[in-house]
Motif scaffolding. Structure first.
Motif, short mmCIF file in Angstrom:
data_model
loop_
_atom_site.label_atom_id
_atom_site.label_comp_id
_atom_site.label_asym_id
_atom_site.label_seq_id
_atom_site.Cartn_x
_atom_site.Cartn_y
_atom_site.Cartn_z
N SER A 1 -12.51 -4.78 14.48
CA SER A 1 -11.44 -4.52 13.85
C SER A 1 -11.96 -2.94 13.09
CB SER A 1 -11.08 -5.31 12.64
OG SER A 1 -10.76 -6.38 13.17
N THR A 2 -10.73 -2.04 13.29
CA THR A 2 -11.34 -0.64 13.13
C THR A 2 -11.30 -0.28 11.54
OG1 THR A 2 -9.11 0.30 13.64
CG2 THR A 2 -10.93 0.18 15.12
N PRO A 3 -12.00 0.30 10.99
CA PRO A 3 -11.77 0.56 9.19
C PRO A 3 -10.49 1.27 8.67
CG PRO A 3 -13.70 1.56 10.20
CD PRO A 3 -13.44 1.63 11.70
N VAL A 4 -10.19 1.24 7.63
CA VAL A 4 -8.54 1.47 6.96
C VAL A 4 -9.00 2.83 6.95
CG1 VAL A 4 -7.06 1.19 5.01
CG2 VAL A 4 -8.44 -1.00 6.79
N ALA A 5 -8.15 3.91 6.55
CA ALA A 5 -8.70 5.06 6.19
C ALA A 5 -7.91 4.92 5.05
CB ALA A 5 -7.83 6.00 7.25
N SER A 6 -7.57 4.87 4.50
CA SER A 6 -6.67 5.03 4.15
C SER A 6 -5.88 3.82 3.36
CB SER A 6 -6.34 6.32 2.84
OG SER A 6 -4.44 6.85 3.59
N VAL A 7 -5.10 3.66 2.35
CA VAL A 7 -4.84 2.27 1.84
C VAL A 7 -3.06 2.83 1.77
CG1 VAL A 7 -4.12 -0.14 0.87
CG2 VAL A 7 -6.48 0.65 1.58
N THR A 8 -2.29 2.43 2.53
CA THR A 8 -0.28 2.28 2.68
C THR A 8 0.36 1.24 2.65
OG1 THR A 8 -0.51 2.73 4.95
CG2 THR A 8 -1.13 3.87 4.75
N ASP A 9 1.37 1.95 2.17
CA ASP A 9 2.34 0.65 1.91
C ASP A 9 2.18 0.06 2.76
OD1 ASP A 9 2.94 1.89 -0.49
OD2 ASP A 9 4.96 2.71 -0.23
N ALA A 10 2.50 0.22 3.96
CA ALA A 10 2.40 0.18 4.99
C ALA A 10 1.02 -1.40 5.41
CB ALA A 10 2.28 0.35 6.84
N HIS A 11 -0.28 -0.96 4.48
CA HIS A 11 -0.87 -1.76 4.38
C HIS A 11 -0.54 -3.01 4.13
CE1 HIS A 11 -3.82 1.71 5.99
NE2 HIS A 11 -3.84 0.69 7.16
N ARG A 12 -0.21 -2.38 2.62
CA ARG A 12 0.53 -3.60 1.34
C ARG A 12 1.23 -4.88 1.96
NH1 ARG A 12 -1.31 0.28 -1.60
NH2 ARG A 12 0.15 2.01 -1.12
N THR A 13 2.07 -4.17 2.59
CA THR A 13 3.07 -5.44 3.52
C THR A 13 2.71 -5.69 4.45
OG1 THR A 13 4.53 -3.56 3.14
CG2 THR A 13 5.27 -4.88 4.78
N LEU A 14 1.53 -5.95 5.17
CA LEU A 14 0.72 -6.30 6.62
C LEU A 14 0.12 -7.47 5.25
CD1 LEU A 14 -0.72 -7.77 8.52
CD2 LEU A 14 -2.20 -5.63 8.27
N ILE A 15 -0.65 -6.79 4.21
CA ILE A 15 -1.11 -7.88 3.65
C ILE A 15 -0.60 -9.05 2.75
CG2 ILE A 15 -2.44 -8.13 1.25
CD1 ILE A 15 -3.91 -5.69 2.18
N ALA A 16 0.46 -8.91 2.02
CA ALA A 16 1.30 -9.44 1.19
C ALA A 16 2.36 -10.84 2.88
CB ALA A 16 3.25 -8.78 0.55
N ASP A 17 2.54 -9.71 4.05
CA ASP A 17 2.85 -11.26 5.04
C ASP A 17 1.49 -11.90 5.42
OD1 ASP A 17 5.21 -9.88 5.41
OD2 ASP A 17 5.06 -9.13 7.22
N MET A 18 0.08 -11.36 5.53
CA MET A 18 -1.04 -12.43 5.19
C MET A 18 -0.81 -13.14 4.50
SD MET A 18 -3.35 -9.41 6.76
CE MET A 18 -4.99 -10.40 6.30
N PHE A 19 0.06 -13.08 3.11
CA PHE A 19 -0.63 -14.12 1.88
C PHE A 19 1.11 -14.97 2.66
CE2 PHE A 19 -2.59 -11.69 -0.25
CZ PHE A 19 -4.64 -12.38 -0.76
#
Length: 184
Positions: free
Chosen positions: A18-36
């Motif tokens: 996996s590659t590092p996250v350059a900056s945390v975006t709304d798309a990442h937060r949506t992904l995180i909610a979906d992952m939970f």
């Protein structure tokens, strides 16, 4: 929120680093909610983004402790749990203890199989949370084990890779047998 498909071994996408996250975006937060949501539905206590097809250094953990007022004699299906969701973005282990702990691990990407894995019993880790705030903390117990397990996914490593070749091959054959039985 959505329940995502969990990739299972031997899918080669689980072996991607996996590659590092350059900056945390709304798309990442949506992904995180979906992952939970996906992790809770499975059910599980940890999930790395690569397990849902996103090869970025993001993982979620929730050890879901029983509520304080839980009757110790209660039927397990009646136990109420308190969620303690934790998000780790770009996690790094900066120190690990020499002392090892053996835990019988399982994995949502290697369903229904479990094996004893030795890991450092304590680690000091650095990570970002879903807001982009930096954290550094010493972790022990189940949280340390789970973090190390999920971080392995970020490197394309499964818990079965910590086993001898013979034991790993036996587990993979058992998994294939379980899949054939379900398909029949």
């Amino acid at each position: 929120m959505a329940i995502l498909e969990i990739i299972e071994t031997p899918d080669p996408r689980l072996r991607v680093i996996s590659t590092p996250v350059a900056s945390v975006t709304d798309a990442h937060r949506t992904l995180i909610a979906d992952m939970f949501e996906t992790m809770y539905d499975a059910p599980g206590i940890g999930l790395a983004a690569v397990q849902v097809g996103v090869a970025e250094r993001i993982l979620v953990i929730d050890l879901q402790r029983p509520a304080d007022d839980t009757d110790p004699d209660a039927d397990p299906k009646d136990v109420k749990y308190v969620n303690e969701p934790r998000v780790f973005i770009n996690p790094e282990i900066v120190w690990e203890s020499d002392e090892l702990t053996v835990y019988n691990e399982g994995c949502l990407s290697v369903p229904e199989l479990f094996a004893d894995v030795d890991r450092p019993s304590r680690v000091r880790a650095k990570w970002l949370d879903e807001t982009g705030a930096a954290h550094e903390q010493e972790l022990d117990g189940m949280l340390a084990t789970c973090l190390q397990h999920e971080m392995d996914h970020l490197e394309g490593v499964l818990f079965i890779d910590h086993l001898s070749k013979l034991k790993r091959d036996m587990m993979l054959k058992k998994l294939e047998k379980l899949r054939r039985a379900k398909a029949a």
